[in-house]
Design an enzyme around this catalytic site. Structure first.
Site, mmCIF file in Angstrom:
data_model
loop_
_atom_site.group_PDB
_atom_site.id
_atom_site.type_symbol
_atom_site.label_atom_id
_atom_site.label_comp_id
_atom_site.label_asym_id
_atom_site.label_seq_id
_atom_site.Cartn_x
_atom_site.Cartn_y
_atom_site.Cartn_z
ATOM 1 N N HIS A 1 -9.477 -15.453 -3.030
ATOM 2 C CA HIS A 1 -9.323 -14.126 -2.436
ATOM 3 C C HIS A 1 -9.498 -12.989 -3.430
ATOM 4 C CE1 HIS A 1 -8.329 -15.902 1.355
ATOM 5 N NE2 HIS A 1 -7.349 -16.605 0.808
ATOM 6 N N PRO B 1 0.729 -1.253 0.000
ATOM 7 C CA PRO B 1 0.000 0.000 0.000
ATOM 8 C C PRO B 1 0.757 1.302 0.000
ATOM 9 C CG PRO B 1 -0.403 -1.314 1.985
ATOM 10 C CD PRO B 1 0.740 -1.865 1.277
ATOM 11 N N GLU B 2 1.979 1.418 0.278
ATOM 12 C CA GLU B 2 2.515 2.784 0.429
ATOM 13 C C GLU B 2 2.771 3.431 -0.929
ATOM 14 O OE1 GLU B 2 5.345 3.229 3.683
ATOM 15 O OE2 GLU B 2 5.027 1.135 4.185
ATOM 16 N N ARG C 1 -7.292 -9.880 3.028
ATOM 17 C CA ARG C 1 -7.954 -9.391 4.246
ATOM 18 C C ARG C 1 -9.219 -8.578 3.969
ATOM 19 N NH1 ARG C 1 -3.365 -7.265 8.227
ATOM 20 N NH2 ARG C 1 -5.121 -7.191 9.628
#
Length: 270
Positions: free
Chosen positions: A91, A2-3, A110
């Site tokens: 997923h 994510p960054e 997640r």
DNA sequence: CCCACTGTTTTAGG
DNA sequence: GCCTAAAACAGTGG
């Protein structure tokens, strides 16, 4: 992944592989990820042509003419290029099917990732992008803009992770930036003297990480099979107990603002 | 088995 | 306003 540097790498790959495609249909298997109803989401996207992808902070933007799709990968979101009709893996929660027989699957173990559709005219003035601080690699971010946040009792790492201060810094890069600047992560914001140096480290670390295609720690490969290389240049993050590359002191792991935090006890002082 | 931890963000409560 | 804990969720490692 994510960054800022990782999202930038995703953006670059998608621009090469997906730009220009027209969306034929969208499958939503996990509705909470979508803002609004899946039906409205699907209807609004059907027939839209992707002009380009861009990045703002950690957000990935799909430019679709009068609409913009705002995607956040949170902890583990990834995109995979597939053939239309390919089954969705366990997923994979959203599939964008294109008219040319390809498809893009959104994979997120997640399920923290989010999608929000906006009118293009309002995308930067409505949540979630409206409160974001300046882009650290643009001229809008300067030591002066940073200095306005160097007040109060908050730990400096918390200030760097606050997306209003500057957009795109996450847990890995906050640690690396503070090592670069020689600042202890728990230093109170008002005690930071050298805003110039801190601003320079923010730009330097992020720029180098973007150049390296981001970092791939604890995750196999980045989106579309592109691997980052910046994990090879980490100085402190995930290096608990290892000797500091500068002074050979053992890297310490602690907690700041609830996040695992790595630093050199000798090179980084309050 | 249980607990802690994980590249995020938002919210609730003190 | 700031801090912590918790929540959303699933997997991994000790």
């Amino acid at each position: 992944m994510p960054e800022l540097p990782e999202v930038d790498s995703v953006k670059t790959s998608l621009n090469e592989l997906i730009s220009g495609k027209t969306i034929e249909s969208v499958t939503v298997r996990y509705a909470p990820m979508i803002e609004g109803t899946p039906a409205a989401f699907q209807n609004a996207l059907r027939g839209k042509t992707i002009e380009s992808f861009s990045r703002r902070g950690k957000y990935l933007l799909w430019h679709l003419g009068n609409k913009t799709l705002v995607s956040h990968l949170r902890m583990e979101g990834k995109y995979y290029l597939k053939d239309a009709g390919a089954p969705m893996d366990a997923h994979e929660h959203v599939a964008f099917v294109f008219e040319d027989g390809k498809a893009l699957h959104y994979h997120d173990v997640r399920k923290f990732g989010t999608f929000a559709l906006r009118d293009h005219a309002e995308v930067y003035t409505t949540p979630p992008l409206d409160k974001l601080g300046p882009e650290p690699l643009s001229d809008a971010f300067t030591p002066e803009t940073l200095r306005t946040w160097l007040k109060g009792e908050r730990a400096i790492k918390t200030v760097l992770l606050d997306q209003r201060t500057v957009a795109g810094i996450g847990n890995i890069y906050a640690d690396e930036i503070l090592f670069c600047a020689g600042i202890h992560p728990k230093t109170k914001a008002r005690r930071i003297q050298d805003a110039d140096k801190l601003a320079r480290c923010i730009k330097d670390i992020l720029q180098k990480a973007v150049h390296d295609g981001g970092a791939s720690i604890r995750s196999y490969k980045n989106t579309l099979g592109v691997s980052g290389r910046f994990q090879l240049h980490l100085s402190v993050h995930t290096k608990e107990g290892e000797p500091c590359c500068f002074c050979r002191s053992a890297i310490v792991k602690t907690k700041v603002g609830g996040r695992g935090t790595y630093y050199c006890p000798r090179c980084q002082k309050h």
